[in-house]
Design a protein around this motif. Sequence first.
Motif, PDB file in Angstrom:
ATOM      1  N   TRP A 125       0.873  -1.170  -0.120  1.00 62.50           N
ATOM      2  CA  TRP A 125      -0.111   0.061  -0.096  1.00 62.50           C
ATOM      3  C   TRP A 125       0.760   1.348  -0.013  1.00 62.50           C
ATOM      4  CZ3 TRP A 125      -4.709   1.372  -1.043  1.00 62.50           C
ATOM      5  CH2 TRP A 125      -5.292   2.503  -0.725  1.00 62.50           C
ATOM      6  N   ASP A 126       0.423   2.158  -0.868  1.00 63.37           N
ATOM      7  CA  ASP A 126       1.015   3.548  -0.891  1.00 63.37           C
ATOM      8  C   ASP A 126       0.095   4.158  -1.886  1.00 63.37           C
ATOM      9  OD1 ASP A 126       1.743   2.742  -3.533  1.00 63.37           O
ATOM     10  OD2 ASP A 126       3.979   2.918  -3.293  1.00 63.37           O
ATOM     11  N   ALA A 127       0.549   5.466  -2.298  1.00 60.46           N
ATOM     12  CA  ALA A 127      -0.123   6.296  -2.904  1.00 60.46           C
ATOM     13  C   ALA A 127      -0.853   5.663  -4.512  1.00 60.46           C
ATOM     14  CB  ALA A 127       0.481   7.786  -3.008  1.00 60.46           C
ATOM     15  N   PHE A 128       0.532   4.957  -5.019  1.00 54.61           N
ATOM     16  CA  PHE A 128       0.040   4.345  -6.316  1.00 54.61           C
ATOM     17  C   PHE A 128      -0.734   3.306  -6.316  1.00 54.61           C
ATOM     18  CE2 PHE A 128       1.496   1.515  -9.769  1.00 54.61           C
ATOM     19  CZ  PHE A 128       1.339   2.419 -10.834  1.00 54.61           C
ATOM     20  N   SER A 129      -0.666   2.627  -5.186  1.00 46.54           N
ATOM     21  CA  SER A 129      -1.737   1.363  -4.818  1.00 46.54           C
ATOM     22  C   SER A 129      -3.129   1.994  -4.752  1.00 46.54           C
ATOM     23  CB  SER A 129      -1.370   0.738  -3.441  1.00 46.54           C
ATOM     24  OG  SER A 129      -0.360  -0.103  -3.688  1.00 46.54           O
ATOM     25  N   GLU A 130      -3.296   3.191  -3.913  1.00 49.36           N
ATOM     26  CA  GLU A 130      -4.368   3.808  -3.811  1.00 49.36           C
ATOM     27  C   GLU A 130      -5.184   4.313  -5.199  1.00 49.36           C
ATOM     28  OE1 GLU A 130      -6.393   8.075  -1.796  1.00 49.36           O
ATOM     29  OE2 GLU A 130      -4.392   7.285  -1.028  1.00 49.36           O
ATOM     30  N   ALA A 131      -4.240   4.799  -6.124  1.00 46.61           N
ATOM     31  CA  ALA A 131      -4.562   5.490  -7.350  1.00 46.61           C
ATOM     32  C   ALA A 131      -5.210   4.302  -8.317  1.00 46.61           C
ATOM     33  CB  ALA A 131      -3.459   5.972  -8.066  1.00 46.61           C
ATOM     34  N   VAL A 132      -4.316   3.319  -8.190  1.00 48.71           N
ATOM     35  CA  VAL A 132      -4.879   1.839  -8.979  1.00 48.71           C
ATOM     36  C   VAL A 132      -5.984   1.499  -8.432  1.00 48.71           C
ATOM     37  CG1 VAL A 132      -4.260  -0.454  -9.561  1.00 48.71           C
ATOM     38  CG2 VAL A 132      -2.520   1.244  -9.676  1.00 48.71           C
ATOM     39  N   SER A 133      -6.371   1.507  -7.058  1.00 45.80           N
ATOM     40  CA  SER A 133      -7.667   0.790  -6.451  1.00 45.80           C
ATOM     41  C   SER A 133      -8.580   1.628  -6.919  1.00 45.80           C
ATOM     42  CB  SER A 133      -7.527   0.879  -4.672  1.00 45.80           C
ATOM     43  OG  SER A 133      -6.276   0.155  -4.475  1.00 45.80           O
ATOM     44  N   LEU A 134      -8.506   3.057  -6.700  1.00 46.93           N
ATOM     45  CA  LEU A 134      -9.896   3.941  -7.369  1.00 46.93           C
ATOM     46  C   LEU A 134     -10.116   3.775  -8.705  1.00 46.93           C
ATOM     47  CD1 LEU A 134      -8.526   7.167  -5.403  1.00 46.93           C
ATOM     48  CD2 LEU A 134     -10.424   5.889  -4.914  1.00 46.93           C
ATOM     49  N   GLN A 135      -8.885   3.438  -9.606  1.00 49.02           N
ATOM     50  CA  GLN A 135      -9.440   3.154 -10.822  1.00 49.02           C
ATOM     51  C   GLN A 135     -10.232   1.943 -11.131  1.00 49.02           C
ATOM     52  OE1 GLN A 135      -8.898   5.147 -13.634  1.00 49.02           O
ATOM     53  NE2 GLN A 135      -8.543   6.810 -12.633  1.00 49.02           N
ATOM     54  N   LEU A 136      -9.612   0.835 -10.271  1.00 43.78           N
ATOM     55  CA  LEU A 136     -10.626  -0.236 -10.440  1.00 43.78           C
ATOM     56  C   LEU A 136     -11.802  -0.297  -9.919  1.00 43.78           C
ATOM     57  CD1 LEU A 136      -7.626  -2.725  -9.131  1.00 43.78           C
ATOM     58  CD2 LEU A 136      -8.834  -2.784 -11.355  1.00 43.78           C
ATOM     59  N   LEU A 137     -12.124   0.436  -8.660  1.00 42.84           N
ATOM     60  CA  LEU A 137     -13.411   0.565  -8.142  1.00 42.84           C
ATOM     61  C   LEU A 137     -14.412   1.585  -9.218  1.00 42.84           C
ATOM     62  CD1 LEU A 137     -12.342   1.203  -4.437  1.00 42.84           C
ATOM     63  CD2 LEU A 137     -13.690  -0.805  -5.439  1.00 42.84           C
ATOM     64  N   ALA A 138     -13.655   2.259  -9.632  1.00 39.35           N
ATOM     65  CA  ALA A 138     -14.714   3.216 -10.716  1.00 39.35           C
ATOM     66  C   ALA A 138     -15.075   2.338 -11.854  1.00 39.35           C
ATOM     67  CB  ALA A 138     -13.908   4.544 -11.187  1.00 39.35           C
ATOM     68  N   SER A 139     -14.291   1.448 -12.253  1.00 39.78           N
ATOM     69  CA  SER A 139     -14.585   0.553 -13.297  1.00 39.78           C
ATOM     70  C   SER A 139     -15.590  -0.970 -12.920  1.00 39.78           C
ATOM     71  CB  SER A 139     -13.419   0.129 -13.974  1.00 39.78           C
ATOM     72  OG  SER A 139     -12.724   0.967 -14.526  1.00 39.78           O
ATOM     73  N   SER A 140     -16.165  -0.840 -11.603  1.00 38.11           N
ATOM     74  CA  SER A 140     -17.020  -1.796 -11.115  1.00 38.11           C
ATOM     75  C   SER A 140     -16.238  -3.229 -10.822  1.00 38.11           C
ATOM     76  CB  SER A 140     -18.254  -2.132 -12.154  1.00 38.11           C
ATOM     77  OG  SER A 140     -19.011  -0.833 -12.371  1.00 38.11           O
ATOM     78  N   ASN A 141     -15.194  -2.912 -10.400  1.00 36.98           N
ATOM     79  CA  ASN A 141     -14.643  -4.270  -9.751  1.00 36.98           C
ATOM     80  C   ASN A 141     -14.174  -4.545  -8.570  1.00 36.98           C
ATOM     81  OD1 ASN A 141     -13.110  -5.421 -12.201  1.00 36.98           O
ATOM     82  ND2 ASN A 141     -12.469  -3.336 -12.651  1.00 36.98           N
ATOM     83  N   ASN A 142     -14.168  -5.434  -7.763  1.00 38.10           N
ATOM     84  CA  ASN A 142     -14.035  -5.581  -6.539  1.00 38.10           C
ATOM     85  C   ASN A 142     -12.592  -5.431  -6.035  1.00 38.10           C
ATOM     86  OD1 ASN A 142     -17.057  -5.840  -5.831  1.00 38.10           O
ATOM     87  ND2 ASN A 142     -16.865  -8.066  -6.421  1.00 38.10           N
ATOM     88  N   VAL A 143     -12.200  -5.137  -5.102  1.00 37.22           N
ATOM     89  CA  VAL A 143     -10.876  -4.877  -4.764  1.00 37.22           C
ATOM     90  C   VAL A 143     -10.385  -5.654  -3.329  1.00 37.22           C
ATOM     91  CG1 VAL A 143      -8.703  -3.531  -4.620  1.00 37.22           C
ATOM     92  CG2 VAL A 143     -10.558  -3.248  -6.284  1.00 37.22           C
ATOM     93  N   VAL A 144      -9.291  -6.486  -3.248  1.00 35.07           N
ATOM     94  CA  VAL A 144      -8.997  -6.757  -2.193  1.00 35.07           C
ATOM     95  C   VAL A 144      -7.543  -6.568  -1.836  1.00 35.07           C
ATOM     96  CG1 VAL A 144      -8.155  -8.845  -0.709  1.00 35.07           C
ATOM     97  CG2 VAL A 144     -10.423  -9.120  -1.882  1.00 35.07           C
ATOM     98  N   ILE A 145      -7.296  -5.539  -0.731  1.00 32.13           N
ATOM     99  CA  ILE A 145      -5.967  -5.007  -0.338  1.00 32.13           C
ATOM    100  C   ILE A 145      -5.436  -5.846   0.740  1.00 32.13           C
ATOM    101  CG2 ILE A 145      -4.842  -2.682   0.033  1.00 32.13           C
ATOM    102  CD1 ILE A 145      -7.241  -1.427  -0.793  1.00 32.13           C
TER     103      ILE A 145
END
Length: 255
Positions: A17-37
């Motif tokens: 986890w860092d700022a890059f992981s956060e940015a990737v997560s937000l893009q995935l969620l915005a595309s209707s994906n479930n995300v496990v961190i």
Amino acid sequence: MADSTIEFDHFVSILGWDAFSEAVSLQLLASSNNVVILTEEEENRTEIRGAFSEEQKDSMQVFSLHRTEYQRMQEIGLGATRSLFLNLDTDETNLITILRMKKHFPELEYMVVLSDEELEETFQSAGVTYAVSKLNISSKVLSSYLYEPDVAECTEDVLTATRNGEDYDIQQYRVTDSCPAAGESFLSVMQTLKSEHRTTPIGLEKPQGSLNKVPAPTTTVQEDDYVLLITRGSQEDGLEEYFGTQEGVLNGSNS
């Protein structure tokens, strides 16, 4: 959501986890994906969950575990993930972690962003599905801004998940058995999508095949193909109805 086990049937995972992981997560969620961190720092769990809206939290879970806790990974259900993105401190740490995890999770798709682009072949030899360089990506975008800024702005726009009806995005949809595109020529599908959905197809991928970025007009579109296209957020509902599935490989493969 409880964090004893992963509660999604279909999801992608991020280790680190860092700022890059956060940015990737937000893009995935915005595309209707479930995300496990997955984070190795217990104290990060509150920070991570605080980075997302209440609505987004329904589509994500956070687990605190070390990258060598393979039994715990099995217990929470990590083996069912569509793909695992590793974003640890260094390329070396990512590589060692992948080599060890492949002994326990040989079927996973592993993805990593490299700090050293010269290691791309090394990671691919280790079994990484996608290994891309931060420097390579950022340098291409920056150079484009320097000599063709309008193209660069458009590229950045379509690479970002849509957040409202006016945003443009590059998406891919699987041709399901209910999709009228099955059996039609690429030209016919293009005409339909343009006239009825204000959408421009730009590529076609066959199952187990390579991506055809400029399909011949006579190419037959078949069930289980993926159509790549440029569209606006306002057209997504109509496209989902047309294709019979949501955008993306994660959603499409489970429709």
